[in-house]
Design a protein around this motif. Structure first.
Motif, PDB file in Angstrom:
ATOM      1  N   GLY A  40       0.776  -1.233   0.000  1.00  0.00           N
ATOM      2  CA  GLY A  40       0.000   0.000   0.000  1.00  0.00           C
ATOM      3  C   GLY A  40       0.805   1.279   0.000  1.00  0.00           C
ATOM      4  N   ALA A  41       2.138   1.166   0.042  1.00  0.00           N
ATOM      5  CA  ALA A  41       2.970   2.369   0.024  1.00  0.00           C
ATOM      6  C   ALA A  41       2.914   3.076  -1.325  1.00  0.00           C
ATOM      7  CB  ALA A  41       4.416   2.016   0.365  1.00  0.00           C
ATOM      8  N   GLY A  42       2.542   2.318  -2.371  1.00  0.00           N
ATOM      9  CA  GLY A  42       2.439   2.905  -3.701  1.00  0.00           C
ATOM     10  C   GLY A  42       3.640   2.625  -4.583  1.00  0.00           C
ATOM     11  N   LYS A  43       4.330   1.517  -4.325  1.00  0.00           N
ATOM     12  CA  LYS A  43       5.508   1.176  -5.139  1.00  0.00           C
ATOM     13  C   LYS A  43       5.155   1.059  -6.616  1.00  0.00           C
ATOM     14  CE  LYS A  43       6.553  -2.653  -2.979  1.00  0.00           C
ATOM     15  NZ  LYS A  43       5.388  -2.622  -2.058  1.00  0.00           N
ATOM     16  N   THR A  44       4.075   0.342  -6.906  1.00  0.00           N
ATOM     17  CA  THR A  44       3.699   0.131  -8.305  1.00  0.00           C
ATOM     18  C   THR A  44       3.258   1.435  -8.959  1.00  0.00           C
ATOM     19  OG1 THR A  44       3.002  -2.125  -7.747  1.00  0.00           O
ATOM     20  CG2 THR A  44       2.298  -1.257  -9.875  1.00  0.00           C
ATOM     21  N   SER A  45       2.560   2.280  -8.221  1.00  0.00           N
ATOM     22  CA  SER A  45       2.145   3.578  -8.766  1.00  0.00           C
ATOM     23  C   SER A  45       3.351   4.454  -9.080  1.00  0.00           C
ATOM     24  CB  SER A  45       1.221   4.300  -7.776  1.00  0.00           C
ATOM     25  OG  SER A  45       0.005   3.597  -7.621  1.00  0.00           O
ATOM     26  N   VAL A  46       4.329   4.465  -8.187  1.00  0.00           N
ATOM     27  CA  VAL A  46       5.566   5.216  -8.448  1.00  0.00           C
ATOM     28  C   VAL A  46       6.280   4.648  -9.661  1.00  0.00           C
ATOM     29  CG1 VAL A  46       7.867   5.761  -7.552  1.00  0.00           C
ATOM     30  CG2 VAL A  46       5.871   5.955  -6.051  1.00  0.00           C
ATOM     31  N   GLU A  48       4.989   3.088 -12.169  1.00  0.00           N
ATOM     32  CA  GLU A  48       4.263   3.483 -13.380  1.00  0.00           C
ATOM     33  C   GLU A  48       4.644   4.890 -13.820  1.00  0.00           C
ATOM     34  OE1 GLU A  48       0.013   1.402 -13.685  1.00  0.00           O
ATOM     35  OE2 GLU A  48       0.285   2.425 -11.774  1.00  0.00           O
ATOM     36  N   GLN A  49       4.818   5.791 -12.866  1.00  0.00           N
ATOM     37  CA  GLN A  49       5.204   7.159 -13.196  1.00  0.00           C
ATOM     38  C   GLN A  49       6.620   7.208 -13.761  1.00  0.00           C
ATOM     39  OE1 GLN A  49       3.097   9.802 -13.102  1.00  0.00           O
ATOM     40  NE2 GLN A  49       1.565   8.280 -12.534  1.00  0.00           N
ATOM     41  N   ILE A  50       7.517   6.417 -13.208  1.00  0.00           N
ATOM     42  CA  ILE A  50       8.889   6.342 -13.717  1.00  0.00           C
ATOM     43  C   ILE A  50       8.892   5.817 -15.152  1.00  0.00           C
ATOM     44  CG2 ILE A  50      11.097   5.137 -13.450  1.00  0.00           C
ATOM     45  CD1 ILE A  50      10.554   5.167 -10.401  1.00  0.00           C
ATOM     46  N   ILE A  51       8.108   4.781 -15.386  1.00  0.00           N
ATOM     47  CA  ILE A  51       8.021   4.194 -16.724  1.00  0.00           C
ATOM     48  C   ILE A  51       7.522   5.222 -17.730  1.00  0.00           C
ATOM     49  CG2 ILE A  51       6.760   2.519 -18.124  1.00  0.00           C
ATOM     50  CD1 ILE A  51       6.891   0.638 -15.656  1.00  0.00           C
ATOM     51  N   LYS A  52       6.468   5.945 -17.371  1.00  0.00           N
ATOM     52  CA  LYS A  52       5.932   6.962 -18.281  1.00  0.00           C
ATOM     53  C   LYS A  52       6.981   8.011 -18.626  1.00  0.00           C
ATOM     54  CE  LYS A  52       1.162   6.575 -16.594  1.00  0.00           C
ATOM     55  NZ  LYS A  52       0.085   7.277 -15.823  1.00  0.00           N
ATOM     56  N   SER A  53       7.805   8.362 -17.647  1.00  0.00           N
ATOM     57  CA  SER A  53       8.808   9.404 -17.850  1.00  0.00           C
ATOM     58  C   SER A  53       9.987   8.938 -18.698  1.00  0.00           C
ATOM     59  CB  SER A  53       9.337   9.902 -16.496  1.00  0.00           C
ATOM     60  OG  SER A  53       8.326  10.534 -15.756  1.00  0.00           O
ATOM     61  N   THR A 199      -0.694  14.030  -8.437  1.00  0.00           N
ATOM     62  CA  THR A 199      -0.460  15.368  -8.986  1.00  0.00           C
ATOM     63  C   THR A 199       0.784  15.453  -9.859  1.00  0.00           C
ATOM     64  OG1 THR A 199       0.907  16.122  -7.125  1.00  0.00           O
ATOM     65  CG2 THR A 199      -1.499  16.320  -6.895  1.00  0.00           C
ATOM     66  N   GLY A 200       1.660  14.436  -9.748  1.00  0.00           N
ATOM     67  CA  GLY A 200       2.910  14.457 -10.512  1.00  0.00           C
ATOM     68  C   GLY A 200       4.044  15.158  -9.800  1.00  0.00           C
ATOM     69  N   GLU A 201       3.793  15.679  -8.617  1.00  0.00           N
ATOM     70  CA  GLU A 201       4.840  16.378  -7.871  1.00  0.00           C
ATOM     71  C   GLU A 201       6.041  15.467  -7.624  1.00  0.00           C
ATOM     72  OE1 GLU A 201       5.534  18.388  -3.434  1.00  0.00           O
ATOM     73  OE2 GLU A 201       3.497  18.052  -4.174  1.00  0.00           O
ATOM     74  N   GLY A 202       7.226  15.972  -7.912  1.00  0.00           N
ATOM     75  CA  GLY A 202       8.466  15.265  -7.614  1.00  0.00           C
ATOM     76  C   GLY A 202       8.861  14.182  -8.601  1.00  0.00           C
ATOM     77  N   ILE A 203       7.979  13.819  -9.514  1.00  0.00           N
ATOM     78  CA  ILE A 203       8.274  12.722 -10.443  1.00  0.00           C
ATOM     79  C   ILE A 203       9.401  13.103 -11.406  1.00  0.00           C
ATOM     80  CG2 ILE A 203       7.358  11.271 -12.289  1.00  0.00           C
ATOM     81  CD1 ILE A 203       6.308  10.580  -9.479  1.00  0.00           C
ATOM     82  N   GLU A 204       9.401  14.340 -11.878  1.00  0.00           N
ATOM     83  CA  GLU A 204      10.439  14.770 -12.813  1.00  0.00           C
ATOM     84  C   GLU A 204      11.815  14.708 -12.163  1.00  0.00           C
ATOM     85  OE1 GLU A 204      11.663  18.662 -15.574  1.00  0.00           O
ATOM     86  OE2 GLU A 204       9.708  18.581 -14.584  1.00  0.00           O
ATOM     87  N   GLU A 205      11.920  15.152 -10.918  1.00  0.00           N
ATOM     88  CA  GLU A 205      13.206  15.121 -10.211  1.00  0.00           C
ATOM     89  C   GLU A 205      13.675  13.683  -9.981  1.00  0.00           C
ATOM     90  OE1 GLU A 205      11.181  18.953  -9.373  1.00  0.00           O
ATOM     91  OE2 GLU A 205      10.555  16.851  -9.323  1.00  0.00           O
ATOM     92  N   LEU A 206      12.743  12.822  -9.591  1.00  0.00           N
ATOM     93  CA  LEU A 206      13.071  11.409  -9.377  1.00  0.00           C
ATOM     94  C   LEU A 206      13.527  10.758 -10.675  1.00  0.00           C
ATOM     95  CD1 LEU A 206      13.099   8.759  -7.750  1.00  0.00           C
ATOM     96  CD2 LEU A 206      10.632   8.560  -8.218  1.00  0.00           C
ATOM     97  N   SER A 207      12.808  11.008 -11.753  1.00  0.00           N
ATOM     98  CA  SER A 207      13.148  10.412 -13.046  1.00  0.00           C
ATOM     99  C   SER A 207      14.506  10.900 -13.540  1.00  0.00           C
ATOM    100  CB  SER A 207      12.064  10.738 -14.076  1.00  0.00           C
ATOM    101  OG  SER A 207      10.827  10.181 -13.691  1.00  0.00           O
TER     102      SER A 207
END
Length: 221
Positions: A40-46, A48-53, A199-207
Motif C-alpha cells: 500500500g505504500a504505492g511502489k507500483t504507482s511510483v 508506473e510514473q517512472i516508466i511513463k517518464s 499530482t505528478g509532484e516530484g516525479i520529474e526530479e526522481l526520473s
C-alpha cells in the motif's frame, strides 16, 4: 507476460548467486534498482510514473515480486514494458536465485535499466542482496512518519527514500520534519524525494536522478 514460481537453489548462498548476477548486469552496463516498501505504500504507482517518464528514452524491464497474484505485473505490462512476475508462494521477499531465474526468462540483452519491485514488506527484504546498484524504499504519508525508527534496517540499507502521497499531507498528522530528523539519524547520506503520483509532484526530479544514474553506469562500460 511470463509468470514463474521459482525453486530455490539450496546449494548456493544468496550472496554467491547475487554476485554472479551482478557480474552479468555490470558487464552489460544495466543499472538495477531494488524497490522496497510496505503493502500500500504505492511502489507500483511510483513505478508506473517512472516508466511513463523514461520508457521512450531508456530500455527497461521489470521483475515484479508478489506472494501469489499477478495484478501489479499486469499494470506494468499495460505500459508496454517487458515484465516478468515472480510469485514467492508465501515468502515475504525475493532472493537472488529468484532474480536469476527471472533474468534468464526475461532476457537482459540490450537493457539499460532493470527494476526489481520486491514483495511488500518492511522487514525481511532488506537483508537480501538482489544484485542491485541501489535500494529504494517507498514510504507513503498514510503510513505515518514513525516507520524509519520502527524498521531501521530497511532505511539504513537504502540509498534512496521516496516519500509518496505528499498530496495527502495536510489531511494527516504526518510530520515531515520528524521524518527527516529520524532518517538523518539512521542514514545521513540517504537521498529523499517527495512525490505524488496523483499530482505528478516530484516525479520529474526522481526520473532525472534515475536517468543520470543509468547514463553514468553506461559510461563506465
Amino acid at each position: 507476460m511470463k509468470q514463474i514460481l521459482v525453486k530455490k537453489n539450496i546449494f548456493q548462498s544468496n550472496d554467491d548467486i547475487a554476485n554472479e548476477n551482478r557480474k552479468i548486469l555490470s558487464k552489460k552496463g544495466i543499472f538495477t534498482i531494488n524497490m522496497l516498501g510496505s503493502p500500500g505504500a504505492g511502489k507500483t504507482s511510483v513505478l508506473e510514473q517512472i516508466i511513463k517518464s523514461l520508457k521512450n528514452e531508456i530500455s527497461m524491464a521489470v521483475i515484479e515480486g508478489d506472494l501469489y497474484t499477478a495484478k501489479d505485473a499486469e499494470r506494468i505490462e499495460s505500459h508496454g514494458i517487458n515484465v516478468i512476475q515472480v510469485n514467492t508462494g508465501g515468502a515475504c521477499h525475493l532472493d537472488a536465485s529468484m532474480v536469476k531465474e527471472a533474468m534468464d526468462n526475461i532476457g537482459v540483452e540490450g537493457l539499460d535499466f532493470l527494476i526489481i519491485e520486491n514483495v511488500g514488506n518492511l522487514v525481511c527484504p532488506a537483508s537480501y542482496d538482489l544484485s542491485e546498484d541501489i535500494k529504494i524504499t517507498v514510504l507513503s504519508i498514510t503510513e505515518g512518519n514513525d516507520k524509519p525508527l520502527k524498521y531501521p534496517s530497511m532505511f539504513q540499507k537504502s540509498e534512496v527514500l521516496i516519500v509518496n502521497k505528499v498530496d495527502l499531507l495536510e489531511h494527516t498528522n504526518f510530520s515531515m520534519d520528524e521524518l527527516y530528523k529520524d532518517i538523518k539519524s539512521l542514514n545521513e547520506n540517504m537521498k529523499i524525494f517527495e512525490v505524488s503520483c496523483s499530482t505528478g509532484e516530484g516525479i520529474e526530479e526522481l526520473s532525472k536522478f534515475l536517468k543520470d544514474s543509468i547514463e553514468e553506469k553506461r559510461r563506465k562500460l
